[in-house]
Design a protein around this motif. Structure first.
Motif, PDB file in Angstrom:
ATOM      1  N   GLY A  62       0.822  -1.199   0.000  1.00 54.03           N
ATOM      2  CA  GLY A  62       0.000   0.000   0.000  1.00 54.03           C
ATOM      3  C   GLY A  62       0.856   1.248   0.000  1.00 54.03           C
ATOM      4  N   SER A  63       0.332   2.287  -0.623  1.00 57.10           N
ATOM      5  CA  SER A  63       1.055   3.561  -0.681  1.00 57.10           C
ATOM      6  C   SER A  63       0.073   4.701  -0.454  1.00 57.10           C
ATOM      7  CB  SER A  63       1.727   3.715  -2.052  1.00 57.10           C
ATOM      8  OG  SER A  63       2.532   4.867  -2.070  1.00 57.10           O
ATOM      9  N   VAL A  64       0.479   5.645   0.381  1.00 54.67           N
ATOM     10  CA  VAL A  64      -0.320   6.834   0.666  1.00 54.67           C
ATOM     11  C   VAL A  64       0.604   8.031   0.548  1.00 54.67           C
ATOM     12  CG1 VAL A  64      -1.779   8.028   2.351  1.00 54.67           C
ATOM     13  CG2 VAL A  64      -1.682   5.535   2.364  1.00 54.67           C
ATOM     14  N   SER A  65       0.159   9.051  -0.162  1.00 55.35           N
ATOM     15  CA  SER A  65       0.982  10.242  -0.334  1.00 55.35           C
ATOM     16  C   SER A  65       0.131  11.488  -0.127  1.00 55.35           C
ATOM     17  CB  SER A  65       1.595  10.244  -1.736  1.00 55.35           C
ATOM     18  OG  SER A  65       2.554  11.266  -1.852  1.00 55.35           O
ATOM     19  N   ARG A  66       0.717  12.475   0.488  1.00 54.47           N
ATOM     20  CA  ARG A  66       0.055  13.764   0.696  1.00 54.47           C
ATOM     21  C   ARG A  66       1.020  14.869   0.287  1.00 54.47           C
ATOM     22  NH1 ARG A  66      -3.507  10.729   0.836  1.00 54.47           N
ATOM     23  NH2 ARG A  66      -5.113  10.471   2.433  1.00 54.47           N
ATOM     24  N   GLU A  67       0.473  15.900  -0.333  1.00 55.38           N
ATOM     25  CA  GLU A  67       1.239  17.089  -0.679  1.00 55.38           C
ATOM     26  C   GLU A  67       0.728  18.215   0.202  1.00 55.38           C
ATOM     27  OE1 GLU A  67       1.477  19.845  -4.532  1.00 55.38           O
ATOM     28  OE2 GLU A  67       2.250  17.816  -4.843  1.00 55.38           O
ATOM     29  N   ILE A  68       1.632  18.820   0.951  1.00 58.77           N
ATOM     30  CA  ILE A  68       1.264  19.852   1.916  1.00 58.77           C
ATOM     31  C   ILE A  68       1.902  21.164   1.482  1.00 58.77           C
ATOM     32  CG2 ILE A  68       1.308  20.504   4.363  1.00 58.77           C
ATOM     33  CD1 ILE A  68       1.955  17.461   4.918  1.00 58.77           C
ATOM     34  N   ARG A  69       1.091  22.172   1.297  1.00 58.04           N
ATOM     35  CA  ARG A  69       1.587  23.518   0.972  1.00 58.04           C
ATOM     36  C   ARG A  69       1.829  24.263   2.282  1.00 58.04           C
ATOM     37  NH1 ARG A  69       2.619  24.233  -4.593  1.00 58.04           N
ATOM     38  NH2 ARG A  69       1.341  22.688  -5.604  1.00 58.04           N
ATOM     39  N   ILE A  70       3.013  24.835   2.413  1.00 57.17           N
ATOM     40  CA  ILE A  70       3.386  25.522   3.651  1.00 57.17           C
ATOM     41  C   ILE A  70       3.855  26.926   3.311  1.00 57.17           C
ATOM     42  CG2 ILE A  70       4.897  25.492   5.671  1.00 57.17           C
ATOM     43  CD1 ILE A  70       5.005  22.418   5.326  1.00 57.17           C
ATOM     44  N   GLU A  87      13.877  26.297   2.905  1.00 57.26           N
ATOM     45  CA  GLU A  87      15.021  26.099   3.807  1.00 57.26           C
ATOM     46  C   GLU A  87      14.557  25.960   5.255  1.00 57.26           C
ATOM     47  OE1 GLU A  87      16.098  27.974   0.083  1.00 57.26           O
ATOM     48  OE2 GLU A  87      14.735  28.703   1.629  1.00 57.26           O
ATOM     49  N   LYS A  88      13.549  26.723   5.628  1.00 57.42           N
ATOM     50  CA  LYS A  88      13.014  26.656   6.988  1.00 57.42           C
ATOM     51  C   LYS A  88      12.325  25.310   7.233  1.00 57.42           C
ATOM     52  CE  LYS A  88       9.683  28.845  10.061  1.00 57.42           C
ATOM     53  NZ  LYS A  88       8.648  29.863  10.217  1.00 57.42           N
ATOM     54  N   VAL A  89      11.541  24.878   6.262  1.00 53.21           N
ATOM     55  CA  VAL A  89      10.834  23.599   6.402  1.00 53.21           C
ATOM     56  C   VAL A  89      11.837  22.443   6.407  1.00 53.21           C
ATOM     57  CG1 VAL A  89       9.136  22.061   5.346  1.00 53.21           C
ATOM     58  CG2 VAL A  89       8.728  24.542   5.389  1.00 53.21           C
ATOM     59  N   TRP A  90      12.822  22.487   5.506  1.00 55.54           N
ATOM     60  CA  TRP A  90      13.827  21.427   5.453  1.00 55.54           C
ATOM     61  C   TRP A  90      14.603  21.349   6.761  1.00 55.54           C
ATOM     62  CZ3 TRP A  90      15.036  16.944   4.123  1.00 55.54           C
ATOM     63  CH2 TRP A  90      16.356  16.482   4.116  1.00 55.54           C
ATOM     64  N   ASP A  91      14.858  22.470   7.392  1.00 53.33           N
ATOM     65  CA  ASP A  91      15.592  22.467   8.654  1.00 53.33           C
ATOM     66  C   ASP A  91      14.868  21.624   9.710  1.00 53.33           C
ATOM     67  OD1 ASP A  91      17.883  23.483  10.223  1.00 53.33           O
ATOM     68  OD2 ASP A  91      16.288  24.419  11.418  1.00 53.33           O
ATOM     69  N   ALA A  92      13.544  21.637   9.699  1.00 53.70           N
ATOM     70  CA  ALA A  92      12.780  20.817  10.643  1.00 53.70           C
ATOM     71  C   ALA A  92      12.694  19.368  10.180  1.00 53.70           C
ATOM     72  CB  ALA A  92      11.380  21.393  10.835  1.00 53.70           C
ATOM     73  N   GLY A 103       8.276  30.904  -3.741  1.00 50.11           N
ATOM     74  CA  GLY A 103       9.267  30.806  -2.674  1.00 50.11           C
ATOM     75  C   GLY A 103       8.756  30.141  -1.424  1.00 50.11           C
ATOM     76  N   ARG A 104       7.550  29.610  -1.498  1.00 47.90           N
ATOM     77  CA  ARG A 104       7.003  28.853  -0.370  1.00 47.90           C
ATOM     78  C   ARG A 104       7.355  27.382  -0.558  1.00 47.90           C
ATOM     79  NH1 ARG A 104       2.479  32.606  -1.473  1.00 47.90           N
ATOM     80  NH2 ARG A 104       1.971  31.032  -3.012  1.00 47.90           N
ATOM     81  N   THR A 105       6.765  26.519   0.258  1.00 48.34           N
ATOM     82  CA  THR A 105       7.152  25.113   0.272  1.00 48.34           C
ATOM     83  C   THR A 105       6.017  24.191  -0.139  1.00 48.34           C
ATOM     84  OG1 THR A 105       8.764  25.509   2.015  1.00 48.34           O
ATOM     85  CG2 THR A 105       7.986  23.255   1.779  1.00 48.34           C
ATOM     86  N   ARG A 106       6.429  23.169  -0.865  1.00 46.86           N
ATOM     87  CA  ARG A 106       5.565  22.031  -1.165  1.00 46.86           C
ATOM     88  C   ARG A 106       6.262  20.828  -0.524  1.00 46.86           C
ATOM     89  NH1 ARG A 106       5.335  18.502  -5.616  1.00 46.86           N
ATOM     90  NH2 ARG A 106       7.029  19.668  -6.579  1.00 46.86           N
ATOM     91  N   LEU A 107       5.626  20.267   0.507  1.00 45.74           N
ATOM     92  CA  LEU A 107       6.165  19.122   1.232  1.00 45.74           C
ATOM     93  C   LEU A 107       5.420  17.873   0.758  1.00 45.74           C
ATOM     94  CD1 LEU A 107       7.891  17.896   3.567  1.00 45.74           C
ATOM     95  CD2 LEU A 107       5.972  18.439   5.086  1.00 45.74           C
ATOM     96  N   VAL A 108       6.151  16.908   0.209  1.00 48.44           N
ATOM     97  CA  VAL A 108       5.555  15.661  -0.251  1.00 48.44           C
ATOM     98  C   VAL A 108       5.898  14.581   0.769  1.00 48.44           C
ATOM     99  CG1 VAL A 108       5.453  13.942  -2.087  1.00 48.44           C
ATOM    100  CG2 VAL A 108       5.696  16.378  -2.661  1.00 48.44           C
TER     101      VAL A 108
END
Length: 137
Positions: free
Chosen positions: A2-10, A15-20, A95-100
């Protein structure tokens, strides 16, 4: 599998999101305040997360790619035969984030539960990482 994926706009710089996200031990506490109460290494490359209800989960670090801004880990436990979880951080045009965020897991029956958990956690991540100082240490 099974596979589940979500794309979260932040609403924050990638760089800030990656740091966390890249912070294997403290990242969950920074991303999920009010969801996790503790995160600690229990052996090299293995963290134990404690949820607010006292439930714990162990996860093993699998891969960390600074250039691709991608982290991969796996849930370790009797409930799961196999789990690969990844988070990858991308910049959008503003310049915002897309977290997959993706879970590939066995048994397949876990995918519905994981999808629900991911849907509940996604807005928590958005708020914690998108608010001023939310992803800071």
């Amino acid at each position: 599998m099974g596979s589940v994926s979500r794309e979260i706009r932040i609403d924050a710089a990638p760089e800030k999101v990656w740091d966390a996200v890249r912070d294997f031990v403290d990242g969950p506490l920074r991303m999920g305040p009010g969801v996790f109460t503790d995160s600690r290494l229990v052996e090299p490359g293995v963290r134990e997360l404690t949820f607010t209800d006292g439930t714990t989960a162990r996860e093993r670090l699998i891969a960390h790619d600074e250039q691709a801004r991608r982290m991969v880990w796996g849930w370790v436990g009797d409930e799961v035969e196999h789990d690969n979880t990844s988070m990858q951080v991308f910049a959008d045009d503003a310049g915002r984030t897309r977290l997959v965020w993706t879970h590939d897991t066995l048994p397949d029956e876990l995918t519905d539960w994981l999808a629900t958990a991911m849907d509940q956690l996604s807005p928590v991540f958005q708020k914690a990482l998108g608010s001023p100082g939310g992803a800071e240490r």
